[in-house]
Scaffold this motif. Sequence first.
Motif, PDB file in Angstrom:
ATOM      1  N   GLU A  15     -16.171 -15.444  26.232  1.00 60.02           N
ATOM      2  CA  GLU A  15     -15.709 -16.195  25.064  1.00 60.02           C
ATOM      3  C   GLU A  15     -16.566 -15.865  23.843  1.00 60.02           C
ATOM      4  O   GLU A  15     -16.068 -15.730  22.738  1.00 60.02           O
ATOM      5  CB  GLU A  15     -15.739 -17.693  25.357  1.00 60.02           C
ATOM      6  CG  GLU A  15     -15.295 -18.560  24.212  1.00 60.02           C
ATOM      7  CD  GLU A  15     -13.834 -18.376  23.845  1.00 60.02           C
ATOM      8  OE1 GLU A  15     -13.460 -18.756  22.718  1.00 60.02           O
ATOM      9  OE2 GLU A  15     -13.053 -17.849  24.660  1.00 60.02           O
ATOM     10  N   SER A  16     -17.863 -15.722  24.061  1.00 58.18           N
ATOM     11  CA  SER A  16     -18.765 -15.368  22.974  1.00 58.18           C
ATOM     12  C   SER A  16     -18.386 -14.013  22.378  1.00 58.18           C
ATOM     13  O   SER A  16     -18.316 -13.857  21.151  1.00 58.18           O
ATOM     14  CB  SER A  16     -20.205 -15.342  23.472  1.00 58.18           C
ATOM     15  OG  SER A  16     -21.070 -14.887  22.470  1.00 58.18           O
ATOM     16  N   LEU A  17     -18.125 -13.034  23.232  1.00 56.97           N
ATOM     17  CA  LEU A  17     -17.717 -11.711  22.747  1.00 56.97           C
ATOM     18  C   LEU A  17     -16.375 -11.767  22.032  1.00 56.97           C
ATOM     19  O   LEU A  17     -16.159 -11.096  21.026  1.00 56.97           O
ATOM     20  CB  LEU A  17     -17.639 -10.723  23.905  1.00 56.97           C
ATOM     21  CG  LEU A  17     -18.941 -10.068  24.295  1.00 56.97           C
ATOM     22  CD1 LEU A  17     -18.769  -9.257  25.566  1.00 56.97           C
ATOM     23  CD2 LEU A  17     -19.469  -9.192  23.187  1.00 56.97           C
ATOM     24  N   ARG A  18     -15.461 -12.587  22.550  1.00 56.66           N
ATOM     25  CA  ARG A  18     -14.142 -12.711  21.933  1.00 56.66           C
ATOM     26  C   ARG A  18     -14.244 -13.341  20.541  1.00 56.66           C
ATOM     27  O   ARG A  18     -13.564 -12.936  19.607  1.00 56.66           O
ATOM     28  CB  ARG A  18     -13.215 -13.551  22.814  1.00 56.66           C
ATOM     29  CG  ARG A  18     -11.770 -13.512  22.363  1.00 56.66           C
ATOM     30  CD  ARG A  18     -10.893 -14.423  23.195  1.00 56.66           C
ATOM     31  NE  ARG A  18     -11.143 -15.831  22.947  1.00 56.66           N
ATOM     32  CZ  ARG A  18     -10.817 -16.488  21.826  1.00 56.66           C
ATOM     33  NH1 ARG A  18     -10.251 -15.852  20.834  1.00 56.66           N
ATOM     34  NH2 ARG A  18     -11.078 -17.770  21.687  1.00 56.66           N
ATOM     35  N   GLN A  19     -15.129 -14.300  20.406  1.00 63.54           N
ATOM     36  CA  GLN A  19     -15.292 -14.974  19.110  1.00 63.54           C
ATOM     37  C   GLN A  19     -15.875 -14.029  18.054  1.00 63.54           C
ATOM     38  O   GLN A  19     -15.364 -13.952  16.951  1.00 63.54           O
ATOM     39  CB  GLN A  19     -16.210 -16.196  19.254  1.00 63.54           C
ATOM     40  CG  GLN A  19     -15.628 -17.330  20.030  1.00 63.54           C
ATOM     41  CD  GLN A  19     -14.566 -18.074  19.262  1.00 63.54           C
ATOM     42  OE1 GLN A  19     -14.513 -18.029  18.043  1.00 63.54           O
ATOM     43  NE2 GLN A  19     -13.704 -18.744  19.992  1.00 63.54           N
ATOM     44  N   ASN A  20     -16.965 -13.361  18.407  1.00 61.51           N
ATOM     45  CA  ASN A  20     -17.601 -12.455  17.444  1.00 61.51           C
ATOM     46  C   ASN A  20     -18.645 -11.607  18.168  1.00 61.51           C
ATOM     47  O   ASN A  20     -19.692 -12.117  18.575  1.00 61.51           O
ATOM     48  CB  ASN A  20     -18.265 -13.249  16.315  1.00 61.51           C
ATOM     49  CG  ASN A  20     -18.642 -12.376  15.149  1.00 61.51           C
ATOM     50  OD1 ASN A  20     -18.794 -11.175  15.286  1.00 61.51           O
ATOM     51  ND2 ASN A  20     -18.798 -12.985  13.989  1.00 61.51           N
ATOM     52  N   TYR A  71     -15.904  -3.915  10.932  1.00 64.00           N
ATOM     53  CA  TYR A  71     -15.576  -4.896  11.963  1.00 64.00           C
ATOM     54  C   TYR A  71     -15.087  -6.204  11.335  1.00 64.00           C
ATOM     55  O   TYR A  71     -14.080  -6.780  11.739  1.00 64.00           O
ATOM     56  CB  TYR A  71     -16.809  -5.140  12.842  1.00 64.00           C
ATOM     57  CG  TYR A  71     -16.619  -6.211  13.886  1.00 64.00           C
ATOM     58  CD1 TYR A  71     -15.892  -5.955  15.039  1.00 64.00           C
ATOM     59  CD2 TYR A  71     -17.181  -7.471  13.725  1.00 64.00           C
ATOM     60  CE1 TYR A  71     -15.726  -6.927  16.002  1.00 64.00           C
ATOM     61  CE2 TYR A  71     -17.021  -8.449  14.684  1.00 64.00           C
ATOM     62  CZ  TYR A  71     -16.290  -8.170  15.818  1.00 64.00           C
ATOM     63  OH  TYR A  71     -16.129  -9.148  16.761  1.00 64.00           O
ATOM     64  N   THR A  72     -15.803  -6.678  10.312  1.00 60.16           N
ATOM     65  CA  THR A  72     -15.435  -7.928   9.658  1.00 60.16           C
ATOM     66  C   THR A  72     -14.079  -7.818   8.976  1.00 60.16           C
ATOM     67  O   THR A  72     -13.233  -8.712   9.113  1.00 60.16           O
ATOM     68  CB  THR A  72     -16.516  -8.324   8.634  1.00 60.16           C
ATOM     69  OG1 THR A  72     -17.767  -8.446   9.322  1.00 60.16           O
ATOM     70  CG2 THR A  72     -16.182  -9.628   7.954  1.00 60.16           C
ATOM     71  N   LEU A  73     -13.841  -6.730   8.251  1.00 62.11           N
ATOM     72  CA  LEU A  73     -12.548  -6.562   7.581  1.00 62.11           C
ATOM     73  C   LEU A  73     -11.412  -6.478   8.589  1.00 62.11           C
ATOM     74  O   LEU A  73     -10.326  -7.034   8.372  1.00 62.11           O
ATOM     75  CB  LEU A  73     -12.574  -5.324   6.687  1.00 62.11           C
ATOM     76  CG  LEU A  73     -13.466  -5.424   5.451  1.00 62.11           C
ATOM     77  CD1 LEU A  73     -13.499  -4.085   4.731  1.00 62.11           C
ATOM     78  CD2 LEU A  73     -12.982  -6.520   4.532  1.00 62.11           C
ATOM     79  N   THR A  74     -11.651  -5.807   9.697  1.00 66.66           N
ATOM     80  CA  THR A  74     -10.637  -5.694  10.750  1.00 66.66           C
ATOM     81  C   THR A  74     -10.294  -7.082  11.298  1.00 66.66           C
ATOM     82  O   THR A  74      -9.121  -7.408  11.489  1.00 66.66           O
ATOM     83  CB  THR A  74     -11.133  -4.792  11.890  1.00 66.66           C
ATOM     84  OG1 THR A  74     -11.464  -3.514  11.349  1.00 66.66           O
ATOM     85  CG2 THR A  74     -10.086  -4.643  12.962  1.00 66.66           C
ATOM     86  N   ARG A  75     -11.299  -7.915  11.517  1.00 62.37           N
ATOM     87  CA  ARG A  75     -11.055  -9.275  12.014  1.00 62.37           C
ATOM     88  C   ARG A  75     -10.313 -10.107  10.988  1.00 62.37           C
ATOM     89  O   ARG A  75      -9.454 -10.895  11.331  1.00 62.37           O
ATOM     90  CB  ARG A  75     -12.372  -9.942  12.395  1.00 62.37           C
ATOM     91  CG  ARG A  75     -12.982  -9.364  13.659  1.00 62.37           C
ATOM     92  CD  ARG A  75     -14.332  -9.966  13.964  1.00 62.37           C
ATOM     93  NE  ARG A  75     -14.385 -11.402  13.875  1.00 62.37           N
ATOM     94  CZ  ARG A  75     -14.076 -12.247  14.857  1.00 62.37           C
ATOM     95  NH1 ARG A  75     -13.673 -11.781  16.006  1.00 62.37           N
ATOM     96  NH2 ARG A  75     -14.181 -13.555  14.681  1.00 62.37           N
ATOM     97  N   TRP A  76     -10.641  -9.946   9.706  1.00 59.98           N
ATOM     98  CA  TRP A  76      -9.960 -10.712   8.669  1.00 59.98           C
ATOM     99  C   TRP A  76      -8.490 -10.333   8.589  1.00 59.98           C
ATOM    100  O   TRP A  76      -7.628 -11.191   8.496  1.00 59.98           O
ATOM    101  CB  TRP A  76     -10.607 -10.480   7.316  1.00 59.98           C
ATOM    102  CG  TRP A  76     -11.915 -11.165   7.107  1.00 59.98           C
ATOM    103  CD1 TRP A  76     -12.498 -12.082   7.917  1.00 59.98           C
ATOM    104  CD2 TRP A  76     -12.804 -10.967   6.019  1.00 59.98           C
ATOM    105  NE1 TRP A  76     -13.700 -12.465   7.405  1.00 59.98           N
ATOM    106  CE2 TRP A  76     -13.916 -11.817   6.242  1.00 59.98           C
ATOM    107  CE3 TRP A  76     -12.765 -10.173   4.890  1.00 59.98           C
ATOM    108  CZ2 TRP A  76     -14.974 -11.877   5.362  1.00 59.98           C
ATOM    109  CZ3 TRP A  76     -13.828 -10.240   4.019  1.00 59.98           C
ATOM    110  CH2 TRP A  76     -14.921 -11.079   4.247  1.00 59.98           C
ATOM    111  N   PHE A  77      -8.209  -9.031   8.584  1.00 58.87           N
ATOM    112  CA  PHE A  77      -6.821  -8.587   8.431  1.00 58.87           C
ATOM    113  C   PHE A  77      -5.980  -8.895   9.653  1.00 58.87           C
ATOM    114  O   PHE A  77      -4.766  -8.997   9.557  1.00 58.87           O
ATOM    115  CB  PHE A  77      -6.769  -7.096   8.096  1.00 58.87           C
ATOM    116  CG  PHE A  77      -7.247  -6.801   6.698  1.00 58.87           C
ATOM    117  CD1 PHE A  77      -6.637  -7.389   5.605  1.00 58.87           C
ATOM    118  CD2 PHE A  77      -8.297  -5.940   6.476  1.00 58.87           C
ATOM    119  CE1 PHE A  77      -7.069  -7.143   4.309  1.00 58.87           C
ATOM    120  CE2 PHE A  77      -8.736  -5.672   5.181  1.00 58.87           C
ATOM    121  CZ  PHE A  77      -8.119  -6.279   4.109  1.00 58.87           C
TER     122      PHE A  77
END
Length: 80
Positions: A15-20, A71-77
């Motif tokens: 779950e930790s890996l899935r979150q971030n 990574y952050t932009l990919t998660r946002w989009f």
Amino acid sequence: MTRSAMALLRGQWQESLRQNALTWVMIVFWLVIVIGLSIPKRHRQAWVHAIGRWENRSRWGLWFAGLSIIYTLTRWFKFL
């Protein structure tokens, strides 16, 4: 990252890996800092020098910053 850290503290690794996934990288970063601060002062300079040499060879800071942004932009989009 907070939810990921809380999941990690509860022992929920997946779950930790899935979150971030960057939470784990930040934990390693802070462990290196804590180790550097906890070693005796006479050895600390060698620790700082060794990390500096490694950074100069690999430019890991630049790689990490670039990959973190991607990574952050990919998660946002993904959520748009």
